[in-house]
Design an enzyme around this catalytic site. Structure first.
Site, PDB file in Angstrom:
ATOM      1  N   ARG A  75      56.567  65.547  36.509  1.00  0.00           N
ATOM      2  CA  ARG A  75      57.433  66.460  35.599  1.00  0.00           C
ATOM      3  C   ARG A  75      56.784  67.832  35.300  1.00  0.00           C
ATOM      4  NH1 ARG A  75      55.807  62.451  31.820  1.00  0.00           N
ATOM      5  NH2 ARG A  75      57.935  61.885  31.605  1.00  0.00           N
ATOM      6  N   LYS A 182      49.635  46.675  40.854  1.00  0.00           N
ATOM      7  CA  LYS A 182      49.653  45.935  40.079  1.00  0.00           C
ATOM      8  C   LYS A 182      49.856  46.278  38.508  1.00  0.00           C
ATOM      9  CE  LYS A 182      44.770  44.926  38.467  1.00  0.00           C
ATOM     10  NZ  LYS A 182      45.148  45.262  36.915  1.00  0.00           N
ATOM     11  N   HIS A 212      43.166  46.231  45.073  1.00  0.00           N
ATOM     12  CA  HIS A 212      42.234  47.037  45.566  1.00  0.00           C
ATOM     13  C   HIS A 212      40.697  46.196  45.766  1.00  0.00           C
ATOM     14  CE1 HIS A 212      41.378  47.103  41.243  1.00  0.00           C
ATOM     15  NE2 HIS A 212      39.802  47.203  41.516  1.00  0.00           N
ATOM     16  N   LYS A 216      37.613  45.692  49.284  1.00  0.00           N
ATOM     17  CA  LYS A 216      36.388  45.878  49.245  1.00  0.00           C
ATOM     18  C   LYS A 216      35.306  45.345  50.480  1.00  0.00           C
ATOM     19  CE  LYS A 216      36.020  46.476  44.218  1.00  0.00           C
ATOM     20  NZ  LYS A 216      35.341  47.496  44.158  1.00  0.00           N
ATOM     21  N   GLU A 250      32.923  42.780  32.855  1.00  0.00           N
ATOM     22  CA  GLU A 250      33.181  44.248  32.324  1.00  0.00           C
ATOM     23  C   GLU A 250      32.098  44.102  31.217  1.00  0.00           C
ATOM     24  OE1 GLU A 250      36.391  46.642  33.556  1.00  0.00           O
ATOM     25  OE2 GLU A 250      37.210  44.580  32.718  1.00  0.00           O
ATOM     26  N   ASP A 269      46.084  40.572  33.797  1.00  0.00           N
ATOM     27  CA  ASP A 269      45.207  41.780  34.448  1.00  0.00           C
ATOM     28  C   ASP A 269      44.403  41.535  35.506  1.00  0.00           C
ATOM     29  OD1 ASP A 269      44.936  44.760  34.257  1.00  0.00           O
ATOM     30  OD2 ASP A 269      42.832  44.483  33.185  1.00  0.00           O
ATOM     31  N   HIS A 274      43.473  39.268  40.917  1.00  0.00           N
ATOM     32  CA  HIS A 274      42.218  39.643  41.881  1.00  0.00           C
ATOM     33  C   HIS A 274      41.556  38.264  41.888  1.00  0.00           C
ATOM     34  CE1 HIS A 274      42.619  43.793  41.159  1.00  0.00           C
ATOM     35  NE2 HIS A 274      42.129  43.924  39.988  1.00  0.00           N
ATOM     36  N   LYS A 372      35.983  41.301  28.970  1.00  0.00           N
ATOM     37  CA  LYS A 372      35.364  42.755  28.637  1.00  0.00           C
ATOM     38  C   LYS A 372      34.122  42.368  27.646  1.00  0.00           C
ATOM     39  CE  LYS A 372      39.647  45.383  29.685  1.00  0.00           C
ATOM     40  NZ  LYS A 372      39.214  45.918  30.875  1.00  0.00           N
TER      41      LYS A 372
END
Length: 520
Positions: A75, A182, A212, A216, A250, A269, A274, A372
């Site tokens: 935009r 995703k 992704h 790897k 994480e 997620d 994954h 997390k």
């Protein structure tokens, strides 16, 4: 001139193929042909942090054609030069390879920006005109990939406009492809709806669903480790393997992503895409070759043989992180994160148990977990072997001996560790665990390419091996949907302290069978 590939000048036997001239030789880097890439969401975090730097690194490695073109759609009312300045800043700050002005100048010559919004007919008309212009100016041959780095809710609108303006159809002999980030829906029903929307505009072989993790090097090394080495494949089965643990941990919290994350959660997620994809690579049978069709066939076959271990209340767990210490830093809990609804039941930790119903894996549980604010940042696959009978040893000789394990470290310190028992030096017979370690950074002088480098190049080459097909996506949701429905009826997730390894309920999943999670 002889172009058959046989060497006629060295006296080599008839039928011998020179690998330096054989197009089938996969050791040689493949360079993308004439093409361009359109990024929707080009000013977003993914584009800034991953896509633009990866494109520069590909150019710096000589893997993009001289006339490669990058078109940003957004935009902002930018001139082409302003977009080039923005892209240069992102590439220079985050590129993996050295930043070279001559490479950048060549790449910048093909940068264009189209101003528009997703509901703007004129913006997409301008995009269609720009693609035609670049075909003449830069020699793209009408080959374009459309990268949808945007929320899935906007996919139908963008696909409809691309179809209306003819952007999905190029001149004869050219290709048009679409790249989808995703999440691929939020459950099975939405995934099927999303596949139908995209499939109405692009054929399945032109749809590239980005995961992704599959780009790897260490993930791709699973295939080499298993199928290029006679050492591992004979014991890669239920006769020798006790269980498999796949972990993506994480050490960070949600931070500024609280609003985005609420309603999605750790299972949607990470596990749906994954971790289930990693599980498929570990469990699949040997493909006939490494073609996309063969790899996808074996992954699909093993996912069709997989089910949730039941009952869910004993084989799955979820949690939300509470305040605590992350290393030397005191951090707040999820409910105190800015922008997060304190009454939310969205999980930041999820663990599930899968079973594969075939001869190779019968009785072997696959434990998948992600979270997390855990003990450290790590992604690994641990194949844990059955205990030896220890017949010549008494209990005191092996009391410090655990189970043999092969651990594939996906990140951050990529490599492979083999854990086994060894005698402790001394006069007594005492056996203790030791590690044999392979590290990518020490074994190879060249650093591994970023995952997005490999995946973007594969899109431009039309190489779909590392991209899940719609059937894989739907099978993943079939596995996860029952867990999500069960959790929706349970109220608040269990709390776990930041800096630990998750809620007590997750430990109980393995403890019921006398097992325990690894502490990486």
């Amino acid at each position: 001139m002889d172009t058959s590939g046989a060497d006629t000048s060295t006296g080599a036997p008839e039928g011998w193929v020179n690998p330096l001239r054989d197009p089938r030789d996969r050791r040689l880097p493949r360079i993308a042909g004439p093409s361009g890439l359109v990024i929707f969401g080009v000013t977003g975090d993914l584009s800034k942090k991953k896509l633009i730097p990866a494109i520069y690194d590909l150019a710096n490695r000589g893997l993009l054609p001289p006339g490669f073109s990058l078109i940003g759609f957004g935009r902002r009312r930018w001139a082409h030069e302003e977009f080039a300045a923005f892209a240069r800043e992102q590439a220079r700050e985050r590129c993996r390879t050295p930043f070279r002005e001559d490479v950048w100048e060549q790449l910048a010559a093909g940068l264009r920006f189209v101003t528009g919004t997703f509901d703007d007919d004129e913006g997409f008309d301008r995009l269609a005109d720009q693609l035609v212009a670049l075909e003449a100016e830069r020699g793209t041959a009408g080959n374009y990939a459309f990268y949808l780095s945007i929320p899935p809710d906007d996919f139908p609108t963008v696909c409809r406009h691309l179809d209306r303006t003819g952007c999905t159809r190029g001149p004869e002999g050219s290709w048009r492809r679409v790249v989808i980030e995703k999440p691929f829906g939020h459950d099975l029903a939405s995934a099927r709806e999303l596949n139908a929307v995209v499939g109405a505009v692009f054929p399945e072989d032109s749809v590239f669903r980005i995961d992704h993790y599959l780009g790897k090097e260490t993930v791709q090394n699973i295939l080499a480790l298993r199928f290029a080495n006679q050492l591992f494949e004979p014991v890669w089965n239920a006769n020798h393997v006790d269980h498999v643990q796949i972990t993506m941990a994480e050490d960070i919290g949600l931070g500024g992503r609280a609003g985005y994350y609420d309603g999605i959660g750790a299972a949607r997620d990470v596990i749906q895409n994954h971790l289930i994809q990693l599980m498929a690579l570990v469990a699949m049978e040997e493909p006939t070759d490494f073609s996309a069709a063969a790899l996808r066939a074996e992954k699909t076959k093993v996912l069709e043989s997989t089910s949730l271990a039941l009952p869910i209340s004993e084989t799955a767990a979820r949690g939300q992180y509470a305040g605590g210490w992350q290393g030397s830093e005191q951090v707040v809990g999820l409910k105190d994160e800015e922008g997060y609804d304190p009454s939310s039941t969205t999980e930041t930790y999820a663990a599930i148990t899968l079973e594969v119903h075939n001869r190779r894996w019968a009785g072997v549980p696959f434990y998948l977990r992600t979270g997390k604010r855990l003990g450290r940042r790590v992604t690994e696959i641990a194949v844990v072997f059955r205990r030896a009978p220890h017949l010549p040893f008494d209990a005191t000789m092996t009391q410090e001996l655990g189970q043999n394990a092969l651990v594939i470290r996906v990140q951050p310190d990529e490599g492979v560790t083999l854990r086994f028992g060894s005698k402790v030096p001394g006069t007594a017979m005492e056996v203790r665990d030791v590690n044999m370690d392979f590290a990518y950074g020490e074994a190879f002088t060249e650093s591994s390419p970023e995952a997005y480098e490999r995946l973007i190049l594969d899109v431009l080459l039309g190489e779909p091996s590392l991209f899940p097909v719609s059937r894989e996506v739907e099978l993943s949701w079939q596995l996860l949907d029952p867990v999500l429905r069960d959790w929706e009826s349970e109220g608040q997730p269990e709390q776990y302290q930041a800096g630990t390894w998750g809620p007590r309920g997750a430990d109980e999943i393995l403890a019921r069978s006398g097992r325990a999670w690894r502490r990486p």
